[in-house]
Design a protein around this motif. Structure first.
Motif, short mmCIF file in Angstrom:
data_model
loop_
_atom_site.label_atom_id
_atom_site.label_comp_id
_atom_site.label_asym_id
_atom_site.label_seq_id
_atom_site.Cartn_x
_atom_site.Cartn_y
_atom_site.Cartn_z
N LEU A 254 0.78 -1.23 0.14
CA LEU A 254 0.13 0.05 0.06
C LEU A 254 0.82 1.19 -0.02
N HIS A 255 1.17 1.53 -1.07
CA HIS A 255 2.04 2.79 -1.36
C HIS A 255 1.18 4.26 -1.43
N ALA A 256 1.92 5.33 -1.44
CA ALA A 256 1.22 6.58 -1.36
C ALA A 256 0.45 6.88 -2.60
N GLY A 257 0.73 6.01 -3.80
CA GLY A 257 0.10 6.12 -5.05
C GLY A 257 -1.58 5.99 -4.77
N TYR A 258 -1.96 5.22 -3.91
CA TYR A 258 -3.37 4.50 -3.54
C TYR A 258 -4.06 6.08 -3.22
N PHE A 259 -3.60 6.97 -3.02
CA PHE A 259 -4.12 8.33 -2.47
C PHE A 259 -4.70 8.78 -3.78
N ARG A 260 -4.50 8.30 -5.00
CA ARG A 260 -5.11 8.98 -6.25
C ARG A 260 -6.47 8.67 -6.09
N ILE A 261 -6.92 7.72 -5.44
CA ILE A 261 -8.34 7.33 -5.38
C ILE A 261 -9.19 8.58 -4.36
N SER A 262 -8.44 8.88 -3.48
CA SER A 262 -9.02 10.07 -2.35
C SER A 262 -9.13 11.41 -3.18
N LEU A 263 -7.99 11.56 -3.95
CA LEU A 263 -7.80 12.97 -4.79
C LEU A 263 -9.02 12.85 -5.70
N SER A 264 -9.61 11.82 -6.47
CA SER A 264 -10.61 11.79 -7.13
C SER A 264 -11.98 12.02 -6.42
N LEU B 28 3.89 11.40 -2.28
CA LEU B 28 3.55 11.76 -0.78
C LEU B 28 2.96 12.90 -0.50
N PHE B 29 2.87 13.92 -1.52
CA PHE B 29 1.82 14.99 -1.62
C PHE B 29 0.44 14.52 -1.69
N TYR C 270 4.42 2.53 10.30
CA TYR C 270 4.91 1.90 11.50
C TYR C 270 5.63 0.54 11.34
N PHE C 271 5.18 -0.34 10.62
CA PHE C 271 5.76 -1.49 10.48
C PHE C 271 6.71 -1.77 9.42
N HIS C 272 6.44 -0.86 8.43
CA HIS C 272 7.55 -0.98 7.26
C HIS C 272 8.01 0.46 6.94
N PHE C 273 8.58 0.82 8.09
CA PHE C 273 9.29 2.48 7.79
C PHE C 273 10.34 2.05 6.69
N HIS C 274 11.09 1.37 6.38
CA HIS C 274 12.00 1.14 5.43
C HIS C 274 11.47 1.37 4.12
N LEU C 275 10.27 0.70 3.86
CA LEU C 275 9.68 1.08 2.45
C LEU C 275 9.35 2.22 2.38
N VAL C 276 8.72 3.14 3.25
CA VAL C 276 8.31 4.49 3.16
C VAL C 276 9.71 5.30 2.87
N LYS C 277 10.76 5.00 3.77
CA LYS C 277 11.94 5.67 3.51
C LYS C 277 12.32 5.62 1.83
N ALA C 278 12.29 4.04 1.41
CA ALA C 278 12.77 4.01 0.06
C ALA C 278 11.78 4.67 -0.83
N GLU C 279 10.31 4.80 -0.38
CA GLU C 279 9.50 5.37 -1.39
C GLU C 279 9.91 6.93 -1.41
N PHE C 280 10.32 7.52 -0.31
CA PHE C 280 10.86 9.01 -0.36
C PHE C 280 11.93 9.23 -1.23
N LEU C 281 12.74 8.15 -1.28
CA LEU C 281 13.97 8.34 -2.18
C LEU C 281 13.80 7.82 -3.62
N HIS C 282 12.62 7.43 -3.94
CA HIS C 282 12.43 7.08 -5.23
C HIS C 282 12.11 8.42 -6.03
N HIS C 283 12.05 8.20 -7.28
CA HIS C 283 12.10 9.62 -8.27
C HIS C 283 10.49 9.74 -8.45
N VAL C 284 9.80 8.57 -8.41
CA VAL C 284 8.51 8.56 -8.66
C VAL C 284 7.60 8.38 -7.47
#
Length: 390
Positions: free
Chosen positions: A45-55, A137-138, A118-132
């Motif tokens: 569940l990455h931040a890209g799923y917030f596209r649903i809430s944007l719509s 995260l906005f 909380y459980f996968h902070f390393h994935l969130v950090k990796a998400e922040f470092l990814h160019h896409v």
């Protein structure tokens, strides 16, 4: 002796077991085995799923604007715009129901993403470092600001609750601006020419949404600051993407629906400037014209099957990138129709509003029918974990 030993040996019996066994075929396994663990769901569940809430937030804002009668009183006095009467038949309860559904879905996705942090902070950090991935995260904070602007009368712009919520959702956007835009200037591997891609426009979009929300409260200076910050980087970003430098070619095929962001940003800019200036003036009309031109240009590209055909083969959450840009184009056309007299502007507003609503309803239906495919293992954004660990 050998005859006696052969008589004492019991006969060999072949026993066939008819008890059910678990097949090696994954499709024949019990449902309990095929269910994904909750931790695996949070990992995907990455931040890209917030596209649903944007719509959802954009649609709620569109319905609120169309059902607000006081904003169209000036046009009702003019007999040259009879088409605007059609929106008087829209039930206000439908808007309230849509807003409540949007709130529930946004709260659900936000809670799941908090658990992911909380459980996968390393994935969130990796998400922040990814160019896409970093650009999405906005999306959470932008979604909350959209829901705040489309809120019912209970949360009016002049109330203290609106002010507090604006600060809660706008400060993270400003913090991300400082971090990401600063990297464009200083970090060698994060230069704009290397990291720019169409999803980078989400950061600009978030600034413009925050600017409009601040203008609704009467904070002209704050809204001007957010607007200038967003539009300055939009101009640089648009030129970079228009030149098709190295960063514009690093977008996966499945994410090509985000090209619709090209006309979402000027549409939102026209709405933000209209709230800042107090009227839909020449600058707002110019931005709306630009968004219409980009929309028409992109539609000519859609007719070519080699651009979006591959991204439409299988359902993906990236499909929601089609919805909210169309919604904000319809919002800008609604503001334009309230300012301009004649029949062309109302017809354009009705066409774009109806089209955006149909796309939104279609995506809702596709999502419900393909709910098990939402968390895909081959999601291209999930590549950030491999990129950072390699």
């Amino acid at each position: 002796m050998s005859g006696r030993s052969s008589e004492q040996q019991p006969p060999i019996q072949l026993v066939i077991d008819h008890s059910p066994s678990i097949s090696r075929n994954p499709q024949n396994r019990p449902s309990a085995v095929s269910k994904r663990p909750f931790s695996s769901v949070l990992a995907r569940l990455h931040a890209g799923y917030f596209r649903i809430s944007l719509s959802l937030g954009g649609q709620a804002l569109l319905w609120k604007l169309l059902t607000e009668k006081p904003s169209r009183e000036g046009n009702h006095q003019d007999s040259s715009t009879p088409l605007l009467y059609i929106f008087d038949f829209l039930p206000s309860t439908a808007f309230l129901l849509l807003w409540c559904i949007s709130l529930c879905i946004l709260i659900s996705i936000s809670l799941l993403y908090i658990l992911r942090c909380y459980f996968h902070f390393h994935l969130v950090k990796a998400e922040f470092l990814h160019h896409v991935g970093v650009n999405y995260l906005f999306a959470p904070w932008t979604s909350w600001l959209l829901l705040l602007q489309s809120a019912p009368v209970l949360i009016a712009p002049k109330k203290t609750s609106y002010l507090v919520l604006w600060w809660m959702f706008a400060v993270p956007i400003i913090a991300l601006d400082i971090k990401i835009y600063g990297q464009w200037f200083t970090t060698k591997k994060r230069f704009l020419s290397m990291a720019a891609n169409p999803t980078s426009q989400i950061s600009v979009f978030g600034n413009l949404v925050a600017a409009r929300a601040a203008a609704e409260m009467g904070w002209t200076e704050t809204s001007l600051c957010m607007f200038s910050l967003g539009m300055t980087h939009y101009l640089v970003l648009f030129v970079t993407l228009y030149q098709r430098l190295s960063g514009s070619d690093c977008l996966p095929v499945m994410l090509r629906p985000v090209f619709f962001l090209f006309f979402a940003v000027p549409s939102m800019a026209s709405l933000a400037w209209s709230s800042i200036s107090g009227s839909y003036d020449t600058a707002s009309k110019m931005l709306f014209s630009l968004s219409l031109f980009l929309f028409a240009s992109l539609n000519t590209k859609v007719c070519r099957p080699n651009i979006f055909k591959k991204s439409m083969r299988k359902f993906n959450v990236a499909w929601w990138a089609y919805s909210f840009p169309l919604t904000f184009l319809a919002l800008a056309s609604a503001e334009y129709a309230q300012e301009v007299k004649g029949q062309v502007a109302p017809i354009l507003m009705i066409a774009l509003s109806g089209f955006s609503s149909l796309v939104f309803l279609g995506l809702m239906l596709f999502t419900v029918l393909n709910i098990t495919k939402l968390l895909r293992e081959n999601d291209p954004i999930l590549g950030f974990a491999k990129d950072t660990t390699a």
